[in-house]
Design an enzyme around this catalytic site. Sequence first.
Site, PDB file in Angstrom:
ATOM      1  N   LYS A   1      37.633  44.210  41.150  1.00  0.00           N
ATOM      2  CA  LYS A   1      38.084  44.190  39.758  1.00  0.00           C
ATOM      3  C   LYS A   1      39.608  44.061  39.682  1.00  0.00           C
ATOM      4  O   LYS A   1      40.130  43.324  38.842  1.00  0.00           O
ATOM      5  CB  LYS A   1      37.582  45.430  39.018  1.00  0.00           C
TER       6      LYS A   1
ATOM      7  N   LYS B   1      27.997  33.796  43.095  1.00  0.00           N
ATOM      8  CA  LYS B   1      27.211  34.833  42.419  1.00  0.00           C
ATOM      9  C   LYS B   1      27.314  34.653  40.893  1.00  0.00           C
ATOM     10  O   LYS B   1      28.420  34.484  40.370  1.00  0.00           O
ATOM     11  CB  LYS B   1      27.767  36.210  42.801  1.00  0.00           C
TER      12      LYS B   1
ATOM     13  N   LYS C   1      29.099  37.190  34.411  1.00  0.00           N
ATOM     14  CA  LYS C   1      29.757  36.781  33.161  1.00  0.00           C
ATOM     15  C   LYS C   1      31.254  36.649  33.376  1.00  0.00           C
ATOM     16  O   LYS C   1      31.900  35.837  32.742  1.00  0.00           O
ATOM     17  CB  LYS C   1      29.412  37.701  31.996  1.00  0.00           C
TER      18      LYS C   1
HETATM   19  P1  ADP Z   1      28.198  40.775  35.722  1.00  0.00           P
HETATM   20  O1  ADP Z   1      28.579  40.470  37.151  1.00  0.00           O
HETATM   21  O2  ADP Z   1      27.723  39.566  34.997  1.00  0.00           O
HETATM   22  O3  ADP Z   1      29.317  41.497  34.986  1.00  0.00           O
HETATM   23  P2  ADP Z   1      26.999  43.367  35.859  1.00  0.00           P
HETATM   24  O4  ADP Z   1      28.000  43.789  36.885  1.00  0.00           O
HETATM   25  O5  ADP Z   1      27.116  43.912  34.467  1.00  0.00           O
HETATM   26  O6  ADP Z   1      26.973  41.781  35.797  1.00  0.00           O
HETATM   27  O7  ADP Z   1      25.563  43.693  36.442  1.00  0.00           O
HETATM   28  C1  ADP Z   1      24.513  44.393  35.798  1.00  0.00           C
HETATM   29  C2  ADP Z   1      23.326  44.480  36.738  1.00  0.00           C
HETATM   30  O8  ADP Z   1      22.831  43.187  37.061  1.00  0.00           O
HETATM   31  C3  ADP Z   1      23.666  45.167  38.078  1.00  0.00           C
HETATM   32  O9  ADP Z   1      22.543  45.918  38.535  1.00  0.00           O
HETATM   33  C4  ADP Z   1      23.912  43.989  38.968  1.00  0.00           C
HETATM   34  O10 ADP Z   1      23.683  44.299  40.331  1.00  0.00           O
HETATM   35  C5  ADP Z   1      22.906  42.962  38.466  1.00  0.00           C
HETATM   36  N1  ADP Z   1      23.410  41.584  38.706  1.00  0.00           N
HETATM   37  C6  ADP Z   1      24.477  41.016  38.081  1.00  0.00           C
HETATM   38  N2  ADP Z   1      24.679  39.764  38.515  1.00  0.00           N
HETATM   39  C7  ADP Z   1      23.719  39.526  39.465  1.00  0.00           C
HETATM   40  C8  ADP Z   1      23.391  38.411  40.305  1.00  0.00           C
HETATM   41  N3  ADP Z   1      24.083  37.291  40.238  1.00  0.00           N
HETATM   42  N4  ADP Z   1      22.357  38.539  41.163  1.00  0.00           N
HETATM   43  C9  ADP Z   1      21.633  39.678  41.218  1.00  0.00           C
HETATM   44  N5  ADP Z   1      21.890  40.777  40.452  1.00  0.00           N
HETATM   45  C10 ADP Z   1      22.913  40.713  39.584  1.00  0.00           C
END
Ligand code: ADP
Length: 319
Positions: A110, A189, A192
């Site tokens: 981050k 990966k 958002k």
């Molecule tokens: P982002 O990376 O979009 O901000 P978050 O960190 O809010 O997503 O993730 C919320 C949940 O979704 C967590 O449990 C995270 O491990 C899962 N997650 C997010 N992106 C992925 C991905 N590309 N593949 C698998 N799981 C994901």
Amino acid sequence: MRILSGIQPSGVLHIGNYFGMMQPAIALQAQGEAFYFIADYHALTSVRDPKALRENIHRVALDFLACGLDPERAALFRQSDVPQVTELAWILSTVAPMGLLERSHSYKDKLARGMLPSVGLFNYPVLMAADILIYDSDVVPVGKDQKQHIEITRDLAVKINETFGKVFKLPEPRIQAAAEIVPGIDGQKMSKSYGNNIDIFGNEKEMRTLVMSIVTDSTPVETPKDPSRSTIFQLYSLFATKNEIAEMRERFQKGGTGYGDFKKELFQKLWQYFAPMRKRREEILADKSYVDSVLIRGARRANEVANQVMQRVRSAVGL
Ligand code: ADP
Ligand code: TRP
């Protein structure tokens, strides 16, 4: 068995969230007592617009319900409706070694993406540990990127147990092997914060455009292609049946089909897959008070458990 997971209301939910966390959480709700919450305290580390935060909280709840979360089986609630969790986070922070938190990948990532190094961001894993431990959780379905946070949770639980006697259960992460890291349209990966996401409830045109813009190499139509290195194939594998996957693999390897055609097939699958959920979402939207009533009921249930556990914790540490 008690199952718990949380998701931040920091944006619109995408198919990485769906396969990494939401679908496993929904599948587990029938196998025990489930607690799923919207991590609004955590979202304050990045969202600074109160109106947007309120809208996101509501939207995440709506989307989770539309995707199949059953409020008769799982308590769905806002993290901030159980403020005791911040008290537990404080207690955990008094035994949390700085070095343990300094090693957090998520914190380092981050900062690398330009977020402010606030104390809240640094403490993020301690609050997450409190979220998990306050419900005596056994299993935590999350995406792979959250694995280290569960390890930190276990370390903090062990520290408390060693210092004050057995206070906490040790939770286990449950990581979906087939969807450890769902790739985004650029092959990295899906996230958002990388702007490479395909949202679960995007409209048809948006979704088609995103799928058609998946990055590929320049292998000509007639040449065989490597399915294992293709984002199209990886995404298709999440939605299709075993036979359909085998068939697409063969067509990749044989040559004669261009990426554009594979993308069209992926779009069809994806759009069909979420059709029943879009319908359910419309039904929920028609009942204006439904989402709020679910959140209120969920908070009541969550508070019952959290209050019991906090009594145990306070007594153990001498408060
Ligand atoms: P982002 O990376 O979009 O901000 P978050 O960190 O809010 O997503 O993730 C919320 C949940 O979704 C967590 O449990 C995270 O491990 C899962 N997650 C997010 N992106 C992925 C991905 N590309 N593949 C698998 N799981 C994901
Ligand atoms: N950190 C998680 C994420 O970004 C959200 C979260 C907060 C969580 N508390 C939790 C997940 C407790 C599981 C259990 O996705």
